[in-house]
Each structure stands twice: as C-alpha cells, then as structure tokens.
Motif scaffolding. Structure first.
Motif, mmCIF file in Angstrom:
data_model
loop_
_atom_site.group_PDB
_atom_site.id
_atom_site.type_symbol
_atom_site.label_atom_id
_atom_site.label_comp_id
_atom_site.label_asym_id
_atom_site.label_seq_id
_atom_site.Cartn_x
_atom_site.Cartn_y
_atom_site.Cartn_z
ATOM 1 N N GLU A 199 0.804 -1.225 0.000
ATOM 2 C CA GLU A 199 0.000 0.000 0.000
ATOM 3 C C GLU A 199 0.836 1.273 0.000
ATOM 4 O O GLU A 199 0.299 2.374 -0.072
ATOM 5 C CB GLU A 199 -0.934 -0.010 1.218
ATOM 6 N N LEU A 200 2.143 1.085 0.105
ATOM 7 C CA LEU A 200 3.012 2.267 0.170
ATOM 8 C C LEU A 200 3.434 2.722 -1.220
ATOM 9 O O LEU A 200 3.456 1.932 -2.169
ATOM 10 C CB LEU A 200 4.275 1.934 0.984
ATOM 11 N N LYS A 219 3.694 13.035 2.717
ATOM 12 C CA LYS A 219 2.599 13.979 2.505
ATOM 13 C C LYS A 219 1.420 13.294 1.824
ATOM 14 O O LYS A 219 0.395 13.915 1.575
ATOM 15 C CB LYS A 219 3.078 15.156 1.646
ATOM 16 N N VAL A 220 1.585 12.014 1.505
ATOM 17 C CA VAL A 220 0.525 11.273 0.818
ATOM 18 C C VAL A 220 -0.606 10.944 1.794
ATOM 19 O O VAL A 220 -0.372 10.375 2.858
ATOM 20 C CB VAL A 220 1.093 9.969 0.211
ATOM 21 N N GLU A 221 -1.836 11.313 1.409
ATOM 22 C CA GLU A 221 -3.007 11.118 2.279
ATOM 23 C C GLU A 221 -3.121 9.692 2.801
ATOM 24 O O GLU A 221 -3.253 9.446 3.997
ATOM 25 C CB GLU A 221 -4.298 11.461 1.508
ATOM 26 N N LYS A 222 -3.067 8.769 1.856
ATOM 27 C CA LYS A 222 -3.262 7.361 2.200
ATOM 28 C C LYS A 222 -2.249 6.907 3.248
ATOM 29 O O LYS A 222 -2.568 6.175 4.182
ATOM 30 C CB LYS A 222 -3.123 6.530 0.917
ATOM 31 N N GLU A 223 -1.029 7.365 3.066
ATOM 32 C CA GLU A 223 0.015 6.960 4.001
ATOM 33 C C GLU A 223 -0.152 7.632 5.356
ATOM 34 O O GLU A 223 0.144 7.049 6.392
ATOM 35 C CB GLU A 223 1.394 7.264 3.414
ATOM 36 N N ARG A 224 -0.646 8.840 5.317
ATOM 37 C CA ARG A 224 -0.897 9.521 6.591
ATOM 38 C C ARG A 224 -1.959 8.757 7.375
ATOM 39 O O ARG A 224 -1.898 8.666 8.603
ATOM 40 C CB ARG A 224 -1.362 10.963 6.352
ATOM 41 N N ALA A 225 -2.918 8.217 6.644
ATOM 42 C CA ALA A 225 -3.963 7.429 7.303
ATOM 43 C C ALA A 225 -3.360 6.187 7.949
ATOM 44 O O ALA A 225 -3.685 5.835 9.087
ATOM 45 C CB ALA A 225 -5.037 7.036 6.291
ATOM 46 N N ASP A 261 3.942 20.456 19.217
ATOM 47 C CA ASP A 261 4.511 19.137 19.425
ATOM 48 C C ASP A 261 4.155 18.288 18.209
ATOM 49 O O ASP A 261 2.988 18.091 17.904
ATOM 50 C CB ASP A 261 3.912 18.515 20.701
ATOM 51 N N ASP A 262 5.155 17.817 17.500
ATOM 52 C CA ASP A 262 4.903 17.091 16.264
ATOM 53 C C ASP A 262 5.612 15.745 16.302
ATOM 54 O O ASP A 262 6.808 15.657 16.033
ATOM 55 C CB ASP A 262 5.396 17.915 15.074
ATOM 56 N N PRO A 263 4.873 14.692 16.648
ATOM 57 C CA PRO A 263 5.507 13.367 16.769
ATOM 58 C C PRO A 263 6.033 12.833 15.444
ATOM 59 O O PRO A 263 6.753 11.846 15.427
ATOM 60 C CB PRO A 263 4.376 12.488 17.312
ATOM 61 N N PHE A 264 5.692 13.506 14.348
ATOM 62 C CA PHE A 264 6.172 13.048 13.043
ATOM 63 C C PHE A 264 7.430 13.777 12.593
ATOM 64 O O PHE A 264 7.955 13.519 11.519
ATOM 65 C CB PHE A 264 5.084 13.208 11.982
#
Length: 431
Positions: A199-200, A219-225, A261-264
């Motif tokens: 899926e990546l 920045k890809v939506e699907k991957e962010r999900a 705070d940005d864990p990413f």
RNA sequence: GUGGUCGUAGCUCAGUUGGUUAGAGCGCCAGGUUGUGGCCCUGGAGGUCGGGGGUUCAAUUCCCCUCGAUCACCCCA
C-alpha cells in the motif's frame, strides 16, 4: 553573453540587489545586517565564534551522517587528491565537533557554546531556497546534557528571528528518544509497515529500507492514514527522555515561545537523540525550513571520541532567512554612503582630490571622487548616486583661496570652508 | 537522478501568422545649464533574439539536440 558565469547553484552577492532569472539576490548590506544580529545575539548567550575549514576529511562527514552512502557519493562535493579524500563541508556540526575534540576544548572548563557563520556546499539540484553553495549560521552547545541547553538554542534562534523582524514562522518540536528507544521504535515501524508494503508508494518503500523514520514525513493522504495506527515514538521513550522533553517544553513556555509538538518530526540521521526541532516559514515554497536543530549526544563517538559528549545545537539557512525577510518586506539596514564626495574642476583640482581625499580619510571620513575626469554635472550625478552626505567642490579659485565649497546634499546649501574645517562640520551634521 | 515551465538589451518585458536596419520602460552615457545632483526635455551607446544543428530562397520565429534558469519530486546533514 558573458564568457563565464557563476557555477549553477551559486550566486554573487553584489553591493546592490539584483534579479537573475526572476530570482532576487539581496544586496550585501542585508547579509551584513543578518550577520550582525547573529553575532549580537550569540554574544548575549555567551557563545564564541568558531571558524573551521571549508575542506574536511570526507570520512569525518561520512561518519557524521552515518552509513547513508548516497549522501556521500551523490550529494556532496568530494574529491580525492593524493591519498587524501576531501569534502567541501556540507554542514558545520561535525566539523565543530571535530575541532572540539582535536583541541580538547573539554579541558577549557565546562560547556563550550560555539557559533559559526559561513558557506556550505551540497551537490544537489538547485531549486527555490536550495543552492549548491549556501550559507549557514549555527550554534553548538557541547558538553551539556541539561534541558536548559536544548531550550537555550531554541530561544536564541527565536531572538535572532525577532530581532530581524521576522514575524511569520512556526516551531515544531519532537523528541527522538535515546540510544535504546530509537532503534526499538525504528524496528517497530519496520514491523508495522512491512506487511503493508503493497500500500506504500515507491518512495516510502525505499525509505522503509534505507531510512524508515522518514516515512513519518510523508505527505501522501493514504500513508498519513496508515500512520494513524502506526507505533508512536512517544510510546518508546524511556522515563529520562520523557522527563527531559517535558522540561524543555516548560523552559520554552517560560521564554514565551509557542511551539507545536509534532511526533512526526524526524531527522534523517542516526546520531540525533531526544530533542529535535524545526523553524519553518510559510513564505518559502517547498523548502520551508529556515532552521533545524536538536540534540546529538551520539555524534561525538561516531567521530572518534571515547566518551559520549552530550551536545545540542541548530543550523539556520541564511538564504532562506533573507527570503523570509524580503517576503515580509523588512527594511534591511543601510547601504554604506560616503561622507564627502570631492568634485574637481580643472587639472589642478584633479590632482588636489587625491591629496585632499587622503587627508580627509586620515581624519576618519569616508571620501570618494570621480576617477574619470568627467564634467561637473557628471560628478554631481555620481555623488548623488552614491548618496554622499556632502560634496566638496574645488576649482582654480578654491585652490588659490584654500577654501572649498562644501555642499550639504540633503539641504542643498553650501558654504566655503578650509579642508581642515570639513571633518568637524561633517561630524556636527546629523547623518 | 526524474518531471513541468521558461530563455529577446544591465533589469522588466513587447514583437516577428518565417521576409529589408529587432522595440519600449527603467538603468547607463552625454547635451539642454559658460562651475552645482535629484525633476523635466533631447540625443546616444548597448543585442551574433542562450549555444549548435536541421527544414527553407529566407529562421529570433518551425523541428531536434544542448546549455542555462526556474518550480516541483527525490534527498534534506
């Protein structure tokens, strides 16, 4: 078309600003203004300037950035000469650490706060905000594990941006944990994504192998999900790292800095630990980062120290900061201007300008004159272009009387003065 | 390394449906003022129309290649 042009990805900084291919290059006084602010603020923080060579051993940088060999082979200006491998420094943190170790600066008592300003080189394809020769300033606080050190580097950077008048920026903050938690998290991330590999995107599949933490950057939506359910870095932090992170945030609050705070937020390299942060500007396009920093307690051992030396610092991109200044239309300090422009009429006066200029300069004045024997009108125009405060006019009459006409260019009035009366007169006038 | 867009004067840009000496504004130089800048007026210099090749009687214009710029991807120390 000129015969030679500057190397792609490099540019000249001229006394006046100019545009080239639609790209604006700020005049040199803007750069000097930035440097002044940096020096000023750094000295407020007790930081001393360090200057290291442009050339460093390739191995130093390679160890510094870790085994990601692509960086060394493709992204750096590296070459071999005799039996030595040289690299034009792509960053200054590793060189500063090298210098610290080489000169045993640890022996100078306690912590070293060192700052630098200078060019760096990367062999990447240029784009907006990214050049092959670019300029960074940075601060490295070496020999301190205290959370105040982390916070201090951030606050100093904030101070510099504020002093410059930059309003639009944001600060993202994260903790990467320590030498144990980071590899554990990394492994957990790989374990999580490997079954999902199909899926990546291709980019992320590559990252899975080379640099899994970078997937968090996607920045890809699907991957962010997919990331929603991925293991969280925070879950892997041990108590000390958590406490450290909380403390840093408390110090930032007390300094009145707002942060996200940005864990990413991750850094690509292995030697980072605990605190990591990034200042961004919304005005810069794809290369939005204006400065980045963090703790690198593991670097010293990578470059040859027997003991781990705790350290934290940042590097800031000067081109990007200047772009932000320009975008915010910040008035950028002043161009140098002569106190007195000498206007000569006739051959005798032309000879006189040289000795008169010498004498006035010895009194501390900034003095210029026309070198081409042009008409008075042309000389006046030139004085105006140079924004001279005064013009001293000398012709045959003045040479006989020993008095020149000193004209105040802003007021448009003039008076007869001897050469020795000029310096006091200029000094008494508001610049 | 990959892709999009763009290359005409120092700068910002017109223009040529292929056709004698390629234009403007700003900037530069000079004159209008016999010793006085900025404003104004007049004039001038400055371009092998990014480079090379091709098509054509003819290319700045069309085609190919190349170089460069720019934006994005990649990478980001």
């Amino acid at each position: 078309m000129a015969a030679f042009k500057s190397i792609p990805g490099t540019f000249d900084i001229l006394p006046d600003g100019y545009t080239s291919g639609g790209d604006y290059v700020a005049p040199v006084h803007v750069w000097r203004r930035l440097e002044e602010v940096v020096r000023d603020v750094m000295s407020q923080y007790g930081a001393a300037e360090i200057r290291t060579p442009i050339l460093e051993p390739t191995e130093l940088i390679a160890r510094g950035v870790g085994a990601s060999s692509d960086i060394v082979t493709k992204e750096m200006f590296a070459f071999e000469r005799g039996s030595t491998n040289y690299v034009m420094r792509p960053e200054v943190t590793a060189p500063v650490m090298r210098s610290y170790l080489q000169h045993s600066l640890a022996q100078k008592g306690g912590t070293q706060r060192l700052y630098y300003i200078g060019p760096c080189f990367r062999a990447e394809r240029p784009q907006k905000g990214r050049y092959r020769q670019f300029h960074q300033f940075g601060l490295e606080v070496i020999g301190a594990a205290d959370a105040r050190a982390d916070a201090e580097t951030i606050v100093s950077l904030r101070d510099i941006l504020e002093r410059l008048g930059i309003k639009q920026y944001s600060l993202r903050l994260n903790s990467l944990g320590d030498a144990e938690s980071r590899p554990a998290f990394r492994q957990a991330l790989v374990d999580y994504f490997t079954p999902l590999e199909a899926e990546l995107t291709e980019v992320s599949r590559n990252r899975l192998r080379t640099n899994p933490l970078r997937i968090l950057d996607t920045k890809v939506e699907k991957e962010r999900a997919l990331l929603e359910n991925a293991p969280r870095l925070t879950e892997f932090l041990n108590e000390e790292s958590k406490a450290h992170h909380e403390l840093v945030k408390e110090y930032l609050d007390s300094a009145g800095i707002s942060w996200i705070d940005d864990p990413f937020l991750v850094r690509g390299l292995d030697y980072y630990s605990r605190t990591t942060y990034e200042f961004e500007s919304p005005l810069l396009g794809a290369q939005s980062s204006i400065a980045g920093g963090g703790r690198y307690d593991l670097l010293s051992k990578e470059v040859g120290s027997k003991e781990a030396i705790p350290a934290v610092g940042f590097a800031a991109g000067m081109e990007r900061i200047i772009m932000a200044m320009m975008a915010e239309e910040i008035s950028e300090g002043e161009q140098d201007r002569p106190d007195v422009f000498l206007v000569a009429l006739g051959d005798a006066a032309i000879a006189w300008t040289f000795s008169a200029a010498t004498r006035l300069r010895q009194k501390g004045l900034k003095v210029t004159y026309d070198l081409r024997g042009r008409s008075m009108k042309a000389q006046m125009r030139e004085a105006n272009r140079q924004n001279a405060r005064f013009v001293a006019i000398a012709g045959d009459d003045e040479l006989v009387s020993g008095q020149v006409q000193l004209k105040d260019m802003a007021e448009g009035v003039q008076e007869a003065l001897s050469l020795d009366e000029i310096a006091p007169r200029v000094a008494s006038s508001p610049s």
